[in-house]
Write an enzyme that holds these catalytic residues in place. Structure first.
Site, PDB file in Angstrom:
ATOM      1  N   ASN A 283      46.811  39.317  46.538  1.00 40.07           N
ATOM      2  CA  ASN A 283      46.203  40.085  45.208  1.00 40.07           C
ATOM      3  C   ASN A 283      47.418  40.489  44.523  1.00 40.07           C
ATOM      4  OD1 ASN A 283      43.546  39.103  46.316  1.00 40.07           O
ATOM      5  ND2 ASN A 283      43.735  41.133  47.485  1.00 40.07           N
TER       6      ASN A 283
ATOM      7  N   HIS B 155      54.458  47.286  46.385  1.00 38.88           N
ATOM      8  CA  HIS B 155      55.393  46.505  46.976  1.00 38.88           C
ATOM      9  C   HIS B 155      54.965  44.902  47.099  1.00 38.88           C
ATOM     10  CE1 HIS B 155      59.141  46.590  49.579  1.00 38.88           C
ATOM     11  NE2 HIS B 155      58.716  45.334  49.919  1.00 38.88           N
TER      12      HIS B 155
ATOM     13  N   HIS C 278      53.673  41.881  48.413  1.00 41.04           N
ATOM     14  CA  HIS C 278      53.178  41.447  49.767  1.00 41.04           C
ATOM     15  C   HIS C 278      51.793  40.638  49.717  1.00 41.04           C
ATOM     16  CE1 HIS C 278      50.554  44.792  48.766  1.00 41.04           C
ATOM     17  NE2 HIS C 278      49.704  44.585  49.646  1.00 41.04           N
TER      18      HIS C 278
ATOM     19  N   GLN D 123      48.447  38.814  52.292  1.00 43.45           N
ATOM     20  CA  GLN D 123      47.689  39.011  53.581  1.00 43.45           C
ATOM     21  C   GLN D 123      47.209  37.587  54.283  1.00 43.45           C
ATOM     22  OE1 GLN D 123      44.960  42.357  53.680  1.00 43.45           O
ATOM     23  NE2 GLN D 123      45.054  42.357  51.574  1.00 43.45           N
TER      24      GLN D 123
END
Length: 361
Positions: free
Chosen positions: A171, A182, A184, A186
């Site tokens: 996302n 930051h 990233h 999932q």
């Protein structure tokens, strides 16, 4: 690819990845005590799907104060983050506030609805130590490493017989609800095949039974022949605005060989796949001159031990801007009926993406 595994003080696991040998230069940190995760699933009888409930996630980090980045390497031992300082490129760790847990307890009965433990696992993938970077701004070698990381974690998670499907995703942007800036993503691992993937599986199985060929093989051939919606084409991978796109600049990254998972791609195929993904992300950012908010999902075959020759590996990018400063919101027909309304034809938007000028790396 280099990889090292560690155990955090609160019992969660951490994996560090790099294109060079890994050198950890500080203790392995945790930003707090272990969280007791009690996720549960409740059955939605009208949609025929499970809904996840994870009340313990109310305490997860939300827009942390300036100067504290829980996804950056720890610099002050008095304020530990999730990651150690050292030399490595990417990190994966078990989510401290998971929506699913392999240790989820059996929930109490809920009158009128089936309920069960939210069995599964959730991991966080940190793309870089640089908090100002994006996937699009990283070099192509980083995108290739990310493919290897996704493949490695998918394989590792599939070794638990309870896991049936693994979904890496990102996302990106406050517009889609991101609260940690930051770069990233999932990884969710489910103990069932989710409804979107189950519908795709049923459809693709019907196609291969009717034609004797996997859908992906025919789709790539048809798109190359049409030449209308392909954005970037390489020998082993391509990007395309699909003819049935639901989002205005929706972009798919596909291998040109019909496979079901990243682990099935050889080195040359992974290199092209990474290059095409990198190109697609850069085009979306360059399109309006802003960081495009988007949702990205990596659609691989189920990992329940079955054989899935019909499954089409792909990365789906859903950009949330339909024009400069204009968001694509899910409104009545999308939310109420599950039928998307798109204001522009895919052929037009593919042409716009092709015309974007990118700086040479």
């Amino acid at each position: 690819m280099y990889k090292s595994e560690y155990l955090k003080p609160d019992g969660r696991k951490l994996w560090l990845y790099g294109t060079a040998p890994i050198n950890v230069q500080s203790p392995i940190p945790s930003p707090g005590d272990a969280v007791q995760a009690t996720p549960q699933l409740r059955w939605h009888p009208l949609r025929a799907e499970w809904v996840m409930y994870a009340a313990h996630r109310q305490g997860r980090p939300f827009l942390p104060p300036p100067g504290y980045n829980p996804l950056a390497p720890t610099t002050d031992p008095a304020n530990p983050t999730e990651l150690p300082s050292g030399e490595y490129d990417m990190a994966v760790f078990q989510n401290r506030f998971p929506s699913l847990s392999l240790d989820a307890p059996t929930p109490a009965d809920v009158p009128g609805v089936p309920v069960r433990a939210g069995v599964g696992t959730c991991e966080v993938v940190v793309f870089t130590q640089n908090p100002e970077a994006t996937l699009a701004s990283l070099p192509p070698t980083s995108l290739r490493l990310l493919l290897d990381v996704w493949a490695d974690r998918t394989q590792a998670l599939s070794e638990d017989e309870r896991i049936q499907y693994v979904l890496p995703f990102e996302n990106r942007g406050v517009e889609v609800g991101v609260t940690l800036h930051h770069p990233h993503g999932q990884i969710y691992a489910y103990n069932h095949i989710p409804p979107v993937q189950q519908r795709a599986l049923d459809s693709m199985r019907g196609y291969i039974q009717a034609t004797g060929r996997p859908w992906l093989q025919d789709f790539v051939a048809q798109e190359r022949e049409a030449g209308l919606r392909i954005v970037y084409d390489r020998p082993h991978a391509l990007s395309v605005v699909p003819p049935f796109a639901r989002y205005t600049y929706e972009t798919w990254v596909l291998p040109t060989r019909a496979v079901g998972s990243l682990s099935e791609l050889n080195d040359a195929e992974r290199n092209d796949f990474a290059a095409v993904l990198h190109d697609a992300l850069r085009r979306l950012d360059a399109l309006f001159g802003v960081r495009m908010p988007y949702l990205m999902t990596v659609q691989q075959a189920p990992v329940d031990g079955g054989s899935y020759p019909e499954w089409p590996l792909r990365i789906e990018l859903y950009p949330y801007l339909r024009a400069p400063g204009r968001m694509k919101y899910l409104a009545g027909t999308e939310q109420g009926a599950g039928e998307f309304a798109n204001d522009a034809l895919p052929e037009q938007k593919a042409a716009e993406l092709r015309e974007v000028t990118l700086e040479q790396l």
